[in-house]
Design a protein around this motif. Structure first.
Motif, short mmCIF file in Angstrom:
data_model
loop_
_atom_site.label_atom_id
_atom_site.label_comp_id
_atom_site.label_asym_id
_atom_site.label_seq_id
_atom_site.Cartn_x
_atom_site.Cartn_y
_atom_site.Cartn_z
N GLU A 40 0.80 -5.52 1.52
CA GLU A 40 1.95 -4.65 1.77
C GLU A 40 2.11 -3.66 0.62
O GLU A 40 1.51 -3.82 -0.44
CB GLU A 40 3.22 -5.48 1.93
N ILE A 41 2.92 -2.66 0.83
CA ILE A 41 3.12 -1.66 -0.21
C ILE A 41 4.01 -2.23 -1.31
O ILE A 41 4.97 -2.95 -1.03
CB ILE A 41 3.71 -0.36 0.37
N LEU A 42 3.67 -1.93 -2.55
CA LEU A 42 4.40 -2.43 -3.70
C LEU A 42 5.36 -1.37 -4.22
O LEU A 42 5.39 -0.25 -3.73
CB LEU A 42 3.42 -2.86 -4.80
N GLN A 43 6.12 -1.75 -5.24
CA GLN A 43 7.08 -0.82 -5.84
C GLN A 43 6.34 0.35 -6.48
O GLN A 43 5.38 0.17 -7.21
CB GLN A 43 7.92 -1.54 -6.90
N PHE A 44 6.81 1.55 -6.19
CA PHE A 44 6.21 2.75 -6.78
C PHE A 44 6.49 2.78 -8.28
O PHE A 44 7.63 2.62 -8.71
CB PHE A 44 6.77 4.00 -6.12
N GLN A 45 5.44 2.99 -9.07
CA GLN A 45 5.57 3.01 -10.53
C GLN A 45 5.93 4.42 -10.99
O GLN A 45 5.09 5.18 -11.49
CB GLN A 45 4.26 2.54 -11.17
N ALA A 46 7.19 4.76 -10.86
CA ALA A 46 7.63 6.14 -11.08
C ALA A 46 7.42 6.60 -12.52
O ALA A 46 6.86 7.68 -12.76
CB ALA A 46 9.10 6.28 -10.68
N GLN A 47 7.89 5.82 -13.48
CA GLN A 47 7.78 6.22 -14.88
C GLN A 47 6.33 6.29 -15.33
O GLN A 47 5.94 7.20 -16.08
CB GLN A 47 8.57 5.25 -15.77
N ARG A 97 -1.76 4.08 -1.71
CA ARG A 97 -0.40 4.01 -1.18
C ARG A 97 -0.27 4.87 0.07
O ARG A 97 0.39 4.47 1.05
CB ARG A 97 0.60 4.46 -2.25
N LEU A 98 -0.87 6.04 0.04
CA LEU A 98 -0.83 6.93 1.20
C LEU A 98 -1.46 6.27 2.42
O LEU A 98 -0.96 6.40 3.55
CB LEU A 98 -1.54 8.24 0.87
N GLN A 99 -2.55 5.56 2.22
CA GLN A 99 -3.22 4.87 3.33
C GLN A 99 -2.31 3.81 3.94
O GLN A 99 -2.27 3.64 5.17
CB GLN A 99 -4.52 4.23 2.83
N LYS A 100 -1.57 3.10 3.11
CA LYS A 100 -0.63 2.10 3.63
C LYS A 100 0.53 2.76 4.37
O LYS A 100 0.99 2.25 5.40
CB LYS A 100 -0.09 1.24 2.48
N LEU A 101 1.00 3.88 3.85
CA LEU A 101 2.10 4.59 4.52
C LEU A 101 1.68 5.06 5.90
O LEU A 101 2.45 4.97 6.85
CB LEU A 101 2.55 5.78 3.67
N VAL A 126 6.75 9.82 5.14
CA VAL A 126 6.84 8.84 6.23
C VAL A 126 7.73 9.37 7.35
O VAL A 126 7.39 9.28 8.53
CB VAL A 126 7.37 7.49 5.70
N GLN A 127 8.88 9.91 6.98
CA GLN A 127 9.80 10.42 7.99
C GLN A 127 9.17 11.56 8.79
O GLN A 127 9.31 11.63 10.02
CB GLN A 127 11.09 10.90 7.33
N ARG A 128 8.45 12.43 8.10
CA ARG A 128 7.81 13.55 8.79
C ARG A 128 6.70 13.07 9.72
O ARG A 128 6.55 13.57 10.83
CB ARG A 128 7.26 14.54 7.76
N CYS A 129 5.94 12.07 9.25
CA CYS A 129 4.87 11.51 10.09
C CYS A 129 5.43 10.87 11.35
O CYS A 129 4.89 11.04 12.45
CB CYS A 129 4.07 10.48 9.30
N ILE A 130 6.53 10.12 11.19
CA ILE A 130 7.14 9.47 12.35
C ILE A 130 7.66 10.50 13.34
O ILE A 130 7.42 10.39 14.56
CB ILE A 130 8.28 8.53 11.88
N PRO A 166 2.21 -1.91 13.88
CA PRO A 166 1.33 -2.68 13.00
C PRO A 166 2.09 -3.22 11.80
O PRO A 166 2.93 -2.53 11.22
CB PRO A 166 0.26 -1.66 12.56
N GLU A 167 1.81 -4.47 11.43
CA GLU A 167 2.46 -5.10 10.30
C GLU A 167 1.41 -5.62 9.33
O GLU A 167 0.35 -6.08 9.76
CB GLU A 167 3.36 -6.25 10.75
N PRO A 168 1.67 -5.58 8.04
CA PRO A 168 0.72 -6.15 7.07
C PRO A 168 0.64 -7.66 7.22
O PRO A 168 1.64 -8.31 7.53
CB PRO A 168 1.31 -5.75 5.71
N GLN A 169 -0.54 -8.20 7.01
CA GLN A 169 -0.76 -9.64 7.14
C GLN A 169 -0.41 -10.33 5.82
O GLN A 169 -1.20 -10.34 4.88
CB GLN A 169 -2.21 -9.92 7.53
N LEU A 170 0.79 -10.89 5.75
CA LEU A 170 1.23 -11.54 4.53
C LEU A 170 0.71 -12.96 4.41
O LEU A 170 0.69 -13.53 3.31
CB LEU A 170 2.77 -11.53 4.46
N ASP A 171 0.32 -13.57 5.53
CA ASP A 171 -0.23 -14.93 5.51
C ASP A 171 -1.73 -14.87 5.23
O ASP A 171 -2.55 -15.28 6.06
CB ASP A 171 0.04 -15.65 6.83
#
Length: 220
Positions: A40-47, A97-101, A126-130, A166-171
């Motif tokens: 799954e997508i992780l927290q964006f490392q902004a700093q 990250r873009l690939q996951k989005l 993401v909003q624009r893609c949707i 589609p959902e990420p496979q967390l298991d």
């Protein structure tokens, strides 16, 4: 005495590795590796990304200045190599990250926890893609189907969930290593915790360590 010397050398080596692992280049490499391995997508490392962009800009200016001043070509090439490395790491991190989005945009959009992990530009993307996808499918396919089957996210109106998202496979099991000198993980199917020392690699269920990634655990 020899044992004391050995312990001292090991401690010094650990301190050196700790120092090297905190440079922005190494932090960015770790963030990229974690992002690439996590389902799954992780927290964006902004700093971190902000500092990386500033450093890249500074290196670009330095290389350009050295080239114009007639600096030794070997020295310029070494600076260029550092610049290329920094650009590669940053682009690779943003690309994964873009690939996951693109793959999980509907799932991320409806999940508040995942949505909060995105940067503002990523949310806009993401909003624009949707919006574009829904408009395209509605005009080309869905409008020609019966009313009960015109949903982008559900097979029909009787579906209780978004069964076409589609959902990420967390298991899933992933390889991870301890970031700190000692990490203890509580496993769901075992009474004994999994104890890991620094650099120990283990295969564990993603759900067990998802809240420890980037803090106590790094993915491999």
């Amino acid at each position: 005495m020899a044992e004391d010397i050995g312990d001292g050398s090991t401690a010094e080596m650990d301190d050196y590795e700790t120092l090297m692992s905190t440079t922005d280049a190494e932090l960015l490499k770790t963030a990229w590796r974690n992002e690439k391995a996590a389902p799954e997508i992780l927290q964006f490392q902004a700093q971190l990304v902000k500092r990386a962009k500033e450093q890249i800009q500074l290196m670009e200016e330095t290389v350009e200045e050295y080239e114009e001043s007639g600096m030794d070509p070997l020295t310029v090439s070494l600076y260029q190599m550092d610049l290329d490395r920094a650009q590669f790491l940053l682009r690779s991190y943003l690309r994964v990250r873009l690939q996951k989005l693109e793959k999980y945009m509907f799932y991320i959009w409806k999940n508040e926890s995942l949505w909060s992990r995105l940067s503002d530009p990523e949310k806009m993307f993401v909003q624009r893609c949707i919006d574009d996808m829904e408009k395209h499918l509605q005009e080309t396919v869905l409008s020609k189907l019966p009313d009960n089957y015109q949903s982008v996210r559900r097979q029909s109106v009787i579906s209780e969930e978004d069964d076409m998202v589609p959902e990420p496979q967390l298991d899933t099991f992933i390889a991870c290593k301890a970031r700190n000198r000692f990490v203890s993980l509580r496993l769901a199917d075992s009474e004994r915790p999994l104890e890991m020392e620094r650099h120990d690699v283990s295969f564990v269920l993603y759900k067990v360590i998802e809240d420890k990634i980037g803090a106590d655990i790094d993915l491999v």
